[in-house]
Design a protein around this motif. Structure first.
Motif, PDB file in Angstrom:
ATOM      1  N   UNK A   1       0.840  -1.210   0.000  1.00  0.00           N
ATOM      2  CA  UNK A   1       0.000   0.000   0.000  1.00  0.00           C
ATOM      3  C   UNK A   1       0.871   1.255   0.000  1.00  0.00           C
ATOM      4  N   UNK A   2       1.912   1.264   0.823  1.00  0.00           N
ATOM      5  CA  UNK A   2       2.838   2.399   0.870  1.00  0.00           C
ATOM      6  C   UNK A   2       3.500   2.594  -0.487  1.00  0.00           C
ATOM      7  N   UNK A   3       3.978   1.507  -1.072  1.00  0.00           N
ATOM      8  CA  UNK A   3       4.653   1.594  -2.366  1.00  0.00           C
ATOM      9  C   UNK A   3       3.706   2.113  -3.444  1.00  0.00           C
ATOM     10  N   UNK A   4       2.456   1.678  -3.417  1.00  0.00           N
ATOM     11  CA  UNK A   4       1.480   2.146  -4.395  1.00  0.00           C
ATOM     12  C   UNK A   4       1.192   3.633  -4.207  1.00  0.00           C
ATOM     13  N   UNK A   5       1.093   4.091  -2.944  1.00  0.00           N
ATOM     14  CA  UNK A   5       0.868   5.511  -2.683  1.00  0.00           C
ATOM     15  C   UNK A   5       2.048   6.348  -3.171  1.00  0.00           C
ATOM     16  N   UNK A   6       3.253   5.861  -2.911  1.00  0.00           N
ATOM     17  CA  UNK A   6       4.445   6.588  -3.355  1.00  0.00           C
ATOM     18  C   UNK A   6       4.512   6.626  -4.875  1.00  0.00           C
ATOM     19  N   UNK A   7       4.209   5.503  -5.523  1.00  0.00           N
ATOM     20  CA  UNK A   7       4.244   5.454  -6.980  1.00  0.00           C
ATOM     21  C   UNK A   7       3.225   6.430  -7.572  1.00  0.00           C
ATOM     22  N   UNK A   8       2.035   6.468  -7.006  1.00  0.00           N
ATOM     23  CA  UNK A   8       1.007   7.397  -7.492  1.00  0.00           C
ATOM     24  C   UNK A   8       1.459   8.838  -7.314  1.00  0.00           C
ATOM     25  N   UNK A   9       2.089   9.128  -6.185  1.00  0.00           N
ATOM     26  CA  UNK A   9       2.583  10.472  -5.915  1.00  0.00           C
ATOM     27  C   UNK A   9       3.648  10.861  -6.944  1.00  0.00           C
ATOM     28  N   UNK A  10       4.628   9.973  -7.168  1.00  0.00           N
ATOM     29  CA  UNK A  10       5.703  10.286  -8.100  1.00  0.00           C
ATOM     30  C   UNK A  10       5.187  10.402  -9.526  1.00  0.00           C
ATOM     31  N   UNK A  11       4.208   9.589  -9.900  1.00  0.00           N
ATOM     32  CA  UNK A  11       3.620   9.713 -11.227  1.00  0.00           C
ATOM     33  C   UNK A  11       2.908  11.050 -11.381  1.00  0.00           C
ATOM     34  N   UNK A  12       2.256  11.506 -10.310  1.00  0.00           N
ATOM     35  CA  UNK A  12       1.599  12.814 -10.355  1.00  0.00           C
ATOM     36  C   UNK A  12       2.628  13.932 -10.504  1.00  0.00           C
ATOM     37  N   UNK A  13       3.745  13.805  -9.800  1.00  0.00           N
ATOM     38  CA  UNK A  13       4.809  14.811  -9.898  1.00  0.00           C
ATOM     39  C   UNK A  13       5.368  14.841 -11.321  1.00  0.00           C
ATOM     40  N   UNK A  14       5.625  13.672 -11.885  1.00  0.00           N
ATOM     41  CA  UNK A  14       6.137  13.601 -13.250  1.00  0.00           C
ATOM     42  C   UNK A  14       5.122  14.212 -14.222  1.00  0.00           C
ATOM     43  N   UNK A  15       3.840  13.949 -14.001  1.00  0.00           N
ATOM     44  CA  UNK A  15       2.805  14.534 -14.849  1.00  0.00           C
ATOM     45  C   UNK A  15       2.809  16.050 -14.796  1.00  0.00           C
ATOM     46  N   UNK A  16       2.977  16.604 -13.603  1.00  0.00           N
ATOM     47  CA  UNK A  16       3.031  18.066 -13.454  1.00  0.00           C
ATOM     48  C   UNK A  16       4.284  18.613 -14.140  1.00  0.00           C
ATOM     49  N   UNK A  17       5.411  17.932 -13.966  1.00  0.00           N
ATOM     50  CA  UNK A  17       6.646  18.380 -14.616  1.00  0.00           C
ATOM     51  C   UNK A  17       6.494  18.395 -16.140  1.00  0.00           C
TER      52      UNK A  17
END
Length: 132
Positions: free
Chosen positions: A92-108
């Protein structure tokens, strides 16, 4: 004079929560200091964020207010049910982190035009030294 407005945890962005959690985990702030510095109203809000988004040492044994639960010691035998729960928490933690990083990459990509890609398989980030 500014008017006081009650806020909920939904009023804080995930990025903000993760930033606060990171500062507390690094020891830069205590939960109380973070609460005062950022104007977080609830006395246990930061602790709740620590349990949800922080390292495993902040997880509660249960919602009944028992002591903080640590991940099991690998040298001791663990019942399969407990190990499954631990692995589910890690997933669950890994999935939350992955979603967060994907969102950051999307914003970038969207806001800054930054192109971030994976390295090709077999390519090393280190420069090869030629022996001669």
């Amino acid at each position: 004079m500014t008017e006081w407005t009650k806020r909920t945890q939904n009023d804080y962005t995930l990025a903000f929560k993760l930033a606060v959690v990171e500062q507390v985990e690094k020891g830069e702030l205590t939960t109380g200091q973070a609460q005062r510095r950022y104007g977080i109203q609830g006395s246990s809000t930061v602790l709740t964020w620590m349990r949800r988004h922080g390292s495993s040492r902040w997880r509660k044994a249960s919602s009944m207010g028992k002591s903080v639960q640590k991940m099991s010691d690998p040298s001791k035998p663990v019942p399969p049910e407990q190990r499954i729960k631990e692995l589910e928490l890690q997933l669950k933690e890994a999935q939350q982190k992955a979603a967060f990083f994907e969102a950051v990459v999307g914003v970038l990509k969207r806001d800054y035009g930054v192109q971030i890609g994976k390295k090709p398989v077999g390519k090393s980030s280190r420069k090869s030294s030629s022996k001669g």
